[in-house]
Design a protein around this motif. Structure first.
Motif, PDB file in Angstrom:
ATOM      1  N   ARG A  59       0.794  -1.303   0.090  1.00 55.78           N
ATOM      2  CA  ARG A  59       0.067   0.009  -0.022  1.00 55.78           C
ATOM      3  C   ARG A  59       0.594   1.311   0.208  1.00 55.78           C
ATOM      4  NH1 ARG A  59      -4.931   0.163   4.170  1.00 55.78           N
ATOM      5  NH2 ARG A  59      -5.387  -1.563   2.898  1.00 55.78           N
ATOM      6  N   TRP A  60       0.453   2.248  -0.874  1.00 57.74           N
ATOM      7  CA  TRP A  60       1.290   3.478  -0.920  1.00 57.74           C
ATOM      8  C   TRP A  60       0.046   4.574  -0.778  1.00 57.74           C
ATOM      9  CZ3 TRP A  60       6.613   3.963  -1.667  1.00 57.74           C
ATOM     10  CH2 TRP A  60       7.098   2.766  -1.998  1.00 57.74           C
ATOM     11  N   ARG A  61       0.810   5.603  -0.424  1.00 57.14           N
ATOM     12  CA  ARG A  61      -0.396   6.894  -0.244  1.00 57.14           C
ATOM     13  C   ARG A  61       0.442   7.918  -1.312  1.00 57.14           C
ATOM     14  NH1 ARG A  61      -2.271   9.519   5.044  1.00 57.14           N
ATOM     15  NH2 ARG A  61      -3.837   7.948   4.299  1.00 57.14           N
ATOM     16  N   LEU A  62      -0.502   8.480  -2.181  1.00 54.87           N
ATOM     17  CA  LEU A  62      -0.065   9.078  -3.309  1.00 54.87           C
ATOM     18  C   LEU A  62      -0.649  10.655  -2.907  1.00 54.87           C
ATOM     19  CD1 LEU A  62      -0.538   6.664  -6.425  1.00 54.87           C
ATOM     20  CD2 LEU A  62       1.282   6.871  -4.794  1.00 54.87           C
ATOM     21  N   MET A  63       0.083  11.547  -3.480  1.00 56.46           N
ATOM     22  CA  MET A  63      -0.516  12.960  -3.639  1.00 56.46           C
ATOM     23  C   MET A  63       0.118  13.440  -4.512  1.00 56.46           C
ATOM     24  SD  MET A  63      -0.444  15.851  -0.461  1.00 56.46           S
ATOM     25  CE  MET A  63       1.369  16.021  -0.193  1.00 56.46           C
ATOM     26  N   VAL A  64      -0.551  14.363  -5.342  1.00 53.39           N
ATOM     27  CA  VAL A  64      -0.115  15.003  -6.607  1.00 53.39           C
ATOM     28  C   VAL A  64      -0.947  16.451  -6.817  1.00 53.39           C
ATOM     29  CG1 VAL A  64      -1.916  14.035  -8.241  1.00 53.39           C
ATOM     30  CG2 VAL A  64       0.329  14.771  -9.153  1.00 53.39           C
ATOM     31  N   TYR A  65      -0.086  17.630  -7.069  1.00 53.28           N
ATOM     32  CA  TYR A  65      -0.527  18.605  -7.244  1.00 53.28           C
ATOM     33  C   TYR A  65      -1.241  18.567  -8.675  1.00 53.28           C
ATOM     34  CZ  TYR A  65      -0.930  24.049  -7.363  1.00 53.28           C
ATOM     35  OH  TYR A  65      -1.294  25.132  -7.429  1.00 53.28           O
ATOM     36  N   ASP A  66      -2.497  19.137  -8.777  1.00 57.35           N
ATOM     37  CA  ASP A  66      -3.143  18.794 -10.109  1.00 57.35           C
ATOM     38  C   ASP A  66      -4.155  20.182 -10.272  1.00 57.35           C
ATOM     39  OD1 ASP A  66      -4.206  17.767 -12.495  1.00 57.35           O
ATOM     40  OD2 ASP A  66      -5.718  16.659 -11.482  1.00 57.35           O
ATOM     41  N   PRO A  67      -3.458  21.462 -10.296  1.00 56.96           N
ATOM     42  CA  PRO A  67      -3.819  22.607 -10.376  1.00 56.96           C
ATOM     43  C   PRO A  67      -5.004  22.794 -11.738  1.00 56.96           C
ATOM     44  CG  PRO A  67      -1.784  23.006 -11.176  1.00 56.96           C
ATOM     45  CD  PRO A  67      -2.102  21.422 -10.707  1.00 56.96           C
ATOM     46  N   GLU A  68      -4.754  22.025 -12.739  1.00 54.24           N
ATOM     47  CA  GLU A  68      -5.425  22.076 -13.997  1.00 54.24           C
ATOM     48  C   GLU A  68      -6.643  21.686 -14.232  1.00 54.24           C
ATOM     49  OE1 GLU A  68      -4.069  24.270 -15.886  1.00 54.24           O
ATOM     50  OE2 GLU A  68      -2.093  24.320 -14.954  1.00 54.24           O
ATOM     51  N   GLY A  69      -7.123  20.771 -13.142  1.00 60.37           N
ATOM     52  CA  GLY A  69      -8.263  20.101 -13.173  1.00 60.37           C
ATOM     53  C   GLY A  69      -9.467  20.845 -12.636  1.00 60.37           C
ATOM     54  N   GLU A  70     -10.625  20.570 -12.990  1.00 57.84           N
ATOM     55  CA  GLU A  70     -11.858  21.397 -12.690  1.00 57.84           C
ATOM     56  C   GLU A  70     -13.058  20.594 -12.369  1.00 57.84           C
ATOM     57  OE1 GLU A  70     -13.019  24.121 -15.856  1.00 57.84           O
ATOM     58  OE2 GLU A  70     -11.103  25.492 -15.632  1.00 57.84           O
ATOM     59  N   GLY A  71     -13.932  20.774 -11.525  1.00 55.45           N
ATOM     60  CA  GLY A  71     -14.973  20.027 -10.974  1.00 55.45           C
ATOM     61  C   GLY A  71     -14.708  19.183  -9.833  1.00 55.45           C
ATOM     62  N   ASP A  72     -15.562  18.411  -9.558  1.00 59.08           N
ATOM     63  CA  ASP A  72     -15.550  17.559  -8.568  1.00 59.08           C
ATOM     64  C   ASP A  72     -15.217  16.087  -9.194  1.00 59.08           C
ATOM     65  OD1 ASP A  72     -16.222  19.176  -6.402  1.00 59.08           O
ATOM     66  OD2 ASP A  72     -18.398  18.862  -6.744  1.00 59.08           O
ATOM     67  N   LEU A  73     -14.256  15.490  -8.546  1.00 66.55           N
ATOM     68  CA  LEU A  73     -13.887  13.974  -9.177  1.00 66.55           C
ATOM     69  C   LEU A  73     -14.406  12.956  -7.996  1.00 66.55           C
ATOM     70  CD1 LEU A  73     -10.137  14.843 -10.256  1.00 66.55           C
ATOM     71  CD2 LEU A  73     -12.408  14.661 -11.430  1.00 66.55           C
ATOM     72  N   GLY A  74     -14.701  11.760  -8.682  1.00 69.45           N
ATOM     73  CA  GLY A  74     -15.193  10.730  -7.896  1.00 69.45           C
ATOM     74  C   GLY A  74     -13.929   9.812  -7.667  1.00 69.45           C
ATOM     75  N   PRO A  75     -14.051   8.693  -6.965  1.00 68.79           N
ATOM     76  CA  PRO A  75     -12.862   7.892  -6.601  1.00 68.79           C
ATOM     77  C   PRO A  75     -12.084   7.272  -8.002  1.00 68.79           C
ATOM     78  CG  PRO A  75     -14.537   7.316  -5.056  1.00 68.79           C
ATOM     79  CD  PRO A  75     -15.076   8.298  -6.056  1.00 68.79           C
TER      80      PRO A  75
END
Length: 527
Positions: A222-238
């Motif tokens: 198991r890994w915890r991932l984190m990414v900066y994604d400033p270009e995205g818009e709107g709500d995202l589901g899993p």
């Protein structure tokens, strides 16, 4: 309608609320904890407990086997051009008596605190939302979602960044946005990366981070991932978040051998910094994320909230036992709010350096900061800052507002290390092990009785006398339950009695140091 009663109602069963409840119970207070969640969380954002937090758990009797189940040897490797450019090692704070940071899930820390609260006889109720509150000069009446009411002497809001307690108390929470969207996920992935630490990839479009999640069974992949994604818009589901990670992992890391099987948990967040204009409104007090929110980079949120809890617990306990005037509670804000300002500044700077996409920021990050942080003295300094062992209250009212750089150390307000000590009966012990809701007197082997009597006259029976190894001869220290030096002196008990009278001063008013900014909407860090 039935009305239950308690001395302190704690709203929120996260690390801050549970630590406060444990600290209050150790002082004998009647405490009830409520949380609007249906059950305890099994996933969490936080996965590192810095040294100060480990010490708090130790003093509360909740540390248990967390160091064994977690990981204390921490490191973060950063890559440039496909090669390791920096390995940041955490854990060495330069103090032999300090506990190391622990890499462990917040969910496990909360479970340990719940077990300790149960041992102490605390009352915890889930699926119970706070819907209203009112207060008068004698207490607070809380209205709960199930229609019941609780009457308490004091109410503590530990219910997070979207605090209902703060909203119902009309406390302003000014701040600003620091970054755009981050994506977060715990995933199953068989990656050919060293699980002894985390990994980070600075990138022109934003950083990508991967941290191994400690645990048992399938948690080894198991890994915890984190990414900066400033270009995205709107709500995202899993499913959409998982797709974004699959798309961004090779793009940001430059590797094609990092497949992601599935996600255990996902989240979207934006970084804000906010600070409550007041930590106290009458008989309502705010702690943790209810009082301050900031970037998760650096892992400062949990340790800061638990520090709030330990600071408030002993003060509120004295007020409840009528051994101190309610004005003592103003020193909670005096001592803890300036620290929150420092944490907000530090985490904001770190986040902007990590996410900055301009050419100057990228040059400073990749050509200046990374080589600088490779230096061992710089790494030790960063670890010490993250540990929060440096925190001192020497400039605050209880310590006399000391500002001089000279004089004997530790000075009133400073943290006292976990010294090797002996009880007066000769039994060997540690200073922090003897605190646990109590005060400690470090005294010479002879003449201790007079100091103990003076302290117990004001503080009650929760005072233990100890002799410390290599302690200055005839020097007497009074150590607070949160391991900060309250007073030091020699030559008789008069100085100790005066300090206790001034600090606890029954009915003595004291001016407040902090006030709300004009208009209530100003960024607290812009002043």
């Amino acid at each position: 309608m039935n009305t239950d009663t308690t001395e302190v109602l704690v709203v929120g069963a996260g690390p801050t609320g549970l630590a406060l409840a444990c600290g209050l119970r150790m002082g004998g207070a009647a405490v009830r904890v409520v949380d609007r969640a249906a059950k305890p969380a099994t996933t969490s954002r936080a996965n590192i407990l810095h040294a100060r937090g480990a010490e708090v758990l130790d003093r509360l009797g909740a540390l248990g086997d967390l160091p064994r189940r977690g990981r204390s040897a921490l490191k973060m490797t950063s890559y440039l051009g496909g090669r390791a450019a920096l390995t940041m090692r955490f854990g060495d704070v330069g103090l032999e008596t300090a506990r190391p940071a622990i890499y462990i899930s917040q969910a496990e820390i909360e479970a340990a605190l719940r077990r300790r609260l149960a041992e102490l006889g605390g009352d915890l109720t889930w699926d119970t939302a706070l819907t209203g509150l009112s207060q008068d000069g004698h207490g607070v009446t809380a209205q709960l979602g199930d229609g019941t009411r609780i009457r308490a002497h004091w109410l503590a809001g530990c219910d997070g960044a979207h605090s209902t307690v703060r909203s119902l108390s009309d406390v302003d929470f000014p701040g600003v946005a620091v970054t755009e969207r981050f994506l977060l996920a715990d995933v199953h992935a068989d990656w050919p990366l060293d699980r002894a630490g985390g990994h980070g990839w600075p990138h022109a479009e934003g950083p990508f981070f991967a941290m191994p999640m400690p645990g048992h069974g399938d948690a080894h992949d198991r890994w915890r991932l984190m990414v900066y994604d400033p270009e995205g818009e709107g709500d995202l589901g899993p499913a959409e978040i998982l797709d974004r990670f699959r798309h961004l992992a090779p793009r940001r890391t430059g590797r094609n051998d990092l497949p992601i099987r599935d996600a255990v948990w996902t989240s979207v967040f934006r970084v804000h910094r906010r600070l409550a204009t007041s930590y106290r409104r009458g008989r309502v007090l705010l702690l943790g994320d209810a009082a301050h929110v900031h970037s998760p980079l650096g892992g400062q949120g949990m340790v800061t909230g638990m520090g709030d809890a330990e600071n408030l617990a002993w003060k509120l306990g004295l007020v409840l036992r009528e051994r101190a005037a309610p004005a003592l509670l103003d020193t909670y804000q005096d001592e803890r709010r300036p620290l929150a300002v420092e944490v907000l500044r530090g985490t904001t700077t770190a986040t902007r350096v990590q996410t900055g996409r301009g050419p100057l920021t990228r040059f400073l990050r990749e050509r200046v900061l990374i080589p600088l942080v490779n230096l061992p003295p710089v790494q030790r300094r960063f670890t010490q800052v993250a540990s929060q062992l440096w925190v001192t209250y020497r400039r605050d009212p209880l310590s006399g507002g000391i500002t001089s750089r000279f004089g004997r150390r530790p000075r009133p307000g400073d943290r006292v290390p976990d010294l090797s000590c002996g009880r007066l009966d000769g039994v060997r012990t540690r200073l922090h092990a003897e605190l646990g809701g109590r005060w400690a007197l470090l005294v010479p082997p002879s003449g201790a009785e007079a100091y103990v009597e003076a302290a117990r006259t004001s503080l009650g029976d929760g005072v233990v006398a100890l002799t410390a190894d290599h302690h200055p001869r005839d020097d007497v220290w009074l150590v607070r339950p949160d391991a900060h030096l309250a007073w030091r002196g020699r030559g008789g008990t008069d100085g100790l009695r005066r300090w206790l009278e001034t600090a606890l001063g029954q009915g003595r008013a004291r001016p407040r140091r902090w006030s709300s900014p004009a208009g209530g909407g100003e960024d607290p860090l812009s002043r």
